[in-house]
Write a protein that holds these residues in place. Structure first.
Motif: not given
Length: 565
Positions: A298-301, A113-118
């Motif tokens: 991903s932010v919600r996750s 999820d952090v990778e998706n935010v990046e």
């Protein structure tokens, strides 16, 4: 989290605007060249136009490098901050939260999820900036050249709004479904890895494979559904704006031919180019809805962890500088959320400094719950626990735990050397102190038998050591901290008789002159305890020494007869 990077992001946006300016300025240059050709000169004007174009394009390289350094550097820094804050948050969340959560799902949040935010920043940032600058440039230049044509541009707004609204909710729902399926799959994979010895022992490889395969198919199906939605949306967006582009070009040509507007041939090309830029920019913005939906999901996750209220609150409470080791439980009761009955009820117990108290009883009687309450992992539902006559509810438990060591039933070692495992978390421990801890834990013989001594890497979770060896290393880890309070949770129950005897000798050294709370199934390991507390259905059924309880002929005596037999 982005607030400290506002200056860097501002400069990055300015650099992007300069490096991307040829996209919306080149149509002006093209229109000027066409008008010069139609008018038959002068040629010097073409030279000036060419020089301006070269100067404009030469700015692209340095501005692009500056943008990448600032913008992508901020994206990487944001990813590192998110991971660090997630790690810190996970450390502050209660043991109850971690017992309810899958380790594999938490790992997915921290990694995927952090990778998706990046990726949201890296993949959506530059296209979004390009679209915004192109829109602004196209509208500005059209307003200067042919302001009457701005009305035509307004047609793009309702179409873009309709497409975005139609997509947003469905995309958010499909992205959430996909994320949930990925988390379930991660949980299944983690479960499979943990159960491999059991699976192999019972010949159930096909069952484990089928469970993971069904979960993988769920990810596949959710992914296909999401991809089809994105595909239909992308096709509808592209067709709509291409048709608008053709209509704009034809309309500009008709205006020039019929004389509705004073438009030159170059301006027809300019208007067509700018409308293509405009529709392309809007298409680009609208097509980022799926990417934004994925990133926001991903932010919600991540927010599920960052906003989880089940936190161990220590801020503002009294720090503990020293612990003597007196513990008193006054009317302590505890009920697990959703439980039908209390795990503990009306517990009154006074533990003196240096005393060893053992807890015995059937499974579910509340033994481990008692240790977790004293450790502060759980908070009493009623009553209170006092440490050195101070209510633990008012103490910073992080400072209390500096004086506490725990030896669980299965001690977990991390993938590092024996010395690193023993000195875990201690920065200033010297070699002699580590050696003394290993010696007192009867673990020095383990170290001396290894080719690299205490620099030997034990493998993940201590896989290169036997259960008894891991337990003695864990005892050395407890000894090196010189705790005032010691908690032993069935520390020998998983060992064979020979390993148990060695570990028991190490525990005897560890328990000396320390307040010790022991949970044990094997009564032979607790005969020397100061007092033995027999728990039954969350209440104290009996309390006394081994000899007193055997002589009383109650529940403990019955357990003793069964184990002796």
């Amino acid at each position: 989290m982005l607030r400290p990077f506002r200056g860097r992001l501002g400069v990055a946006v300015l650099a992007f605007g300069i490096k991307d300016s040829p996209l919306w300025l080149l149509p002006v240059i093209t229109a000027t060249v066409i008008d010069v050709v139609v008018a038959g000169g002068p040629a010097i004007r073409l030279a000036w136009v060419a020089a301006g174009a070269v100067a404009l394009l030469s700015l692209n390289y340095p501005m692009h490098v500056l943008f990448v350094r600032l913008f992508f550097g901020t994206s990487r820094a944001l990813g590192a901050q998110l991971r660090n804050r997630l790690a810190a948050r996970l450390q502050s969340l209660s043991i109850g939260f971690h017992s309810r959560s899958s380790a594999a799902v938490i790992q997915t949040k921290v990694v995927r999820d952090v990778e998706n935010v990046e990726l949201l920043f890296q993949q959506a940032g530059p296209p979004a900036l390009s679209a915004v600058f192109s829109l602004a440039g196209a509208i500005t230049m059209t307003a200067i050249a042919v302001p009457q044509f701005l009305v035509v541009y307004l047609l793009t707004v309702p179409i873009a709004a309709a497409l975005t609204l139609a997509m947003r909710r469905r995309s958010a729902r499909r992205n959430e479904d996909f994320r949930r399926e990925v988390e379930r799959f991660s949980s299944r994979v983690g479960e499979m890895a943990t159960l491999i010895p059991i699976t192999r022992a019972h010949g159930l490889e096909h069952v484990a494979h089928e469970r993971v395969a069904r979960s993988a198919e769920g990810v596949r199906d959710a992914g296909i559904t999401l991809d089809m939605l994105n595909g239909r949306f992308g096709a509808a967006t592209w067709i709509s704006f291409q048709l608008l582009g053709i209509a704009c070009l034809v309309l500009a040509a008709l205006a020039a031919i019929s004389g509705w507007l004073p438009i030159t041939a170059g301006e027809v090309v300019l208007l067509g180019s700018y409308f293509s830029i405009l529709t392309g920019a809007i298409t680009q913005l609208v097509s980022m809805v799926p990417l934004l939906a994925k990133g926001l999901e991903s932010v919600r996750s991540i927010a599920e962890v960052m906003e989880e209220p089940d936190v161990e609150r220590n801020e503002g409470k009294d720090e503990v500088a020293a612990v003597e080791g007196r513990i008193r439980l006054e009317g302590v009761g505890f009920r697990y959320p959703g439980g039908d009955a209390g795990a503990l009820d009306g517990i009154d117990l006074d533990v003196a400094e240096g005393e060893t108290i053992a807890f015995v009883g059937p499974s579910g009687s509340g033994k481990s719950t008692m240790l977790n309450l004293v450790l502060g992992f759980l908070r009493p539902s009623e009553g209170r626990i006092l440490l050195d006559d101070r209510d633990m509810e008012r103490l910073d438990l992080r400072s209390v735990r500096r004086f506490v060591s725990v030896v669980p039933q299965e001690s977990v070692l991390f993938e590092g050397s024996i010395r690193e495992n023993v000195a875990y978390g201690l920065d200033d421990v010297d070699d002699e102190r580590v050696r003394a801890a290993l010696r007192d834990a009867h673990a020095l013989e383990i170290v001396e038998a290894l080719p690299d001594g205490w620099d030997t890497v034990v493998g993940e979770r201590g896989a290169r050591l036997s259960g008894g060896q891991r337990q003695r290393i864990a005892i050395a880890r407890a000894l090196v901290r010189d705790p005032r309070i010691l908690l032993l949770d069935e520390a020998t129950s998983a060992l064979d008789s020979e390993s148990e005897q060695k570990v028991k000798q190490a525990l005897d050294t560890l328990m000396r002159d320390r307040t010790t709370l022991v949970v044990a199934h094997r009564l032979s390991t607790i005969r020397s305890a100061s007092r033995i507390v027999v728990l039954d259905h969350g209440r104290i059924a009996e309390i006394g020494t081994h000899d007193e309880l055997v002589a009383a002929g109650g529940r403990y005596a019955q357990l003793n007869r069964i184990q002796s037999a």
